[in-house]
Design an enzyme around this catalytic site. Sequence first.
Site, PDB file in Angstrom:
ATOM      1  N   ASP A 177      14.130   2.783  10.280  1.00 34.81           N
ATOM      2  CA  ASP A 177      13.308   1.862  11.049  1.00 34.81           C
ATOM      3  C   ASP A 177      12.236   2.662  11.793  1.00 34.81           C
ATOM      4  OD1 ASP A 177      12.198   0.072  12.851  1.00 34.81           O
ATOM      5  OD2 ASP A 177      14.104  -0.821  13.439  1.00 34.81           O
ATOM      6  N   THR A 228      -0.935  -7.774  -0.585  1.00 39.18           N
ATOM      7  CA  THR A 228       0.407  -7.279  -0.299  1.00 39.18           C
ATOM      8  C   THR A 228       1.270  -8.433   0.194  1.00 39.18           C
ATOM      9  OG1 THR A 228       0.010  -6.777   2.040  1.00 39.18           O
ATOM     10  CG2 THR A 228      -0.580  -5.062   0.446  1.00 39.18           C
ATOM     11  N   ASN A 256       2.509   4.554   6.903  1.00 39.67           N
ATOM     12  CA  ASN A 256       2.055   3.238   6.469  1.00 39.67           C
ATOM     13  C   ASN A 256       2.786   2.098   7.158  1.00 39.67           C
ATOM     14  OD1 ASN A 256       0.743   1.285   4.523  1.00 39.67           O
ATOM     15  ND2 ASN A 256       2.894   1.007   3.925  1.00 39.67           N
ATOM     16  N   LYS A 291      -4.304  -1.334  15.794  1.00 40.73           N
ATOM     17  CA  LYS A 291      -4.969  -0.514  14.784  1.00 40.73           C
ATOM     18  C   LYS A 291      -6.101   0.304  15.391  1.00 40.73           C
ATOM     19  CE  LYS A 291      -2.254  -1.708  11.485  1.00 40.73           C
ATOM     20  NZ  LYS A 291      -1.307  -0.722  10.900  1.00 40.73           N
ATOM     21  N   ILE A 350       0.827  -1.201   0.000  1.00 44.59           N
ATOM     22  CA  ILE A 350       0.000   0.000   0.000  1.00 44.59           C
ATOM     23  C   ILE A 350       0.866   1.258   0.000  1.00 44.59           C
ATOM     24  CG2 ILE A 350      -1.644   1.348   1.372  1.00 44.59           C
ATOM     25  CD1 ILE A 350      -2.851  -1.358   2.285  1.00 44.59           C
ATOM     26  N   SER A 382      -6.401  -0.335   9.813  1.00 42.44           N
ATOM     27  CA  SER A 382      -6.978  -1.608   9.380  1.00 42.44           C
ATOM     28  C   SER A 382      -8.444  -1.658   9.760  1.00 42.44           C
ATOM     29  CB  SER A 382      -6.253  -2.781  10.035  1.00 42.44           C
ATOM     30  OG  SER A 382      -6.957  -3.994   9.830  1.00 42.44           O
ATOM     31  N   TYR A 434      -2.875  -7.397  16.837  1.00 35.87           N
ATOM     32  CA  TYR A 434      -2.844  -6.542  15.655  1.00 35.87           C
ATOM     33  C   TYR A 434      -4.048  -5.606  15.639  1.00 35.87           C
ATOM     34  CZ  TYR A 434      -2.871  -5.225  10.704  1.00 35.87           C
ATOM     35  OH  TYR A 434      -2.886  -4.534   9.515  1.00 35.87           O
TER      36      TYR A 434
END
Length: 234
Positions: free
Chosen positions: A55, A181, A82, A150, A9, A132, A146
């Site tokens: 990083d 991706t 991103n 988000k 993305i 997300s 995760y």
Amino acid sequence: MVFGGSRGIGAAAARRLANEGADVVVTYVSAPERAAETIGAIEDTGRSGLAIRADSGDPAAIEAAVAHAVDHFGRLDIAVVNAGILLLGDVASVSVEDLDRMLNVNVRGVFLAIQTAAARLTDGGRIITIGSNTAVRSGYPGSSVYSMTKAAVAVMVKGIAIDLAGRGITVNNIQPGPTVTDMTVDHIERIKQLSPLKRAADPDEIAGLVAYVASKESGYMTGSSITIDGGLAL
């Protein structure tokens, strides 16, 4: 400037912003050849590109990258954050190390990128995070950490949008669903069957929304999270 812009993305957003007339800086960590490909695509549009290794979990690296970008191009108008990682594991199996890695990159790194970019951003600029859809929809097995990171980004954006409103800077969060991706390759086929459209997004579709949020036309929208996931029902 696209943090995490070497592939997926981020690369699609970098290419689209170049097509819209921007010179673009991308950061990368582990894929210099992919970053070079993205810069080549940017330059094919007639715009200038610059790749910087940084990083997103390292505050000094983020600060140096932003300073380099501004020194190189003279100004910073748009920041797309991103960079992120996905490590799956159910509540019984997530290690402390994986928990810390996701919090470090997906939450702390996002905040630091926004904080550092905002200090150099032109008034009236744009900050866009890539979150997300798991922040607002039930996740899938093994995605609890995760999804938590988000959701944190979605809340973060609301507060930072207020902080920066006085400078005319908008801060918005795009929440893609399953997108083709490198990060999703191992589970995309299973997840896309849950979409009414029975497919995953192409990164260029997400990049189109990035371009709108970065445009003048979106100037009245800030603190928002926009979900683009094909109507995924989980």
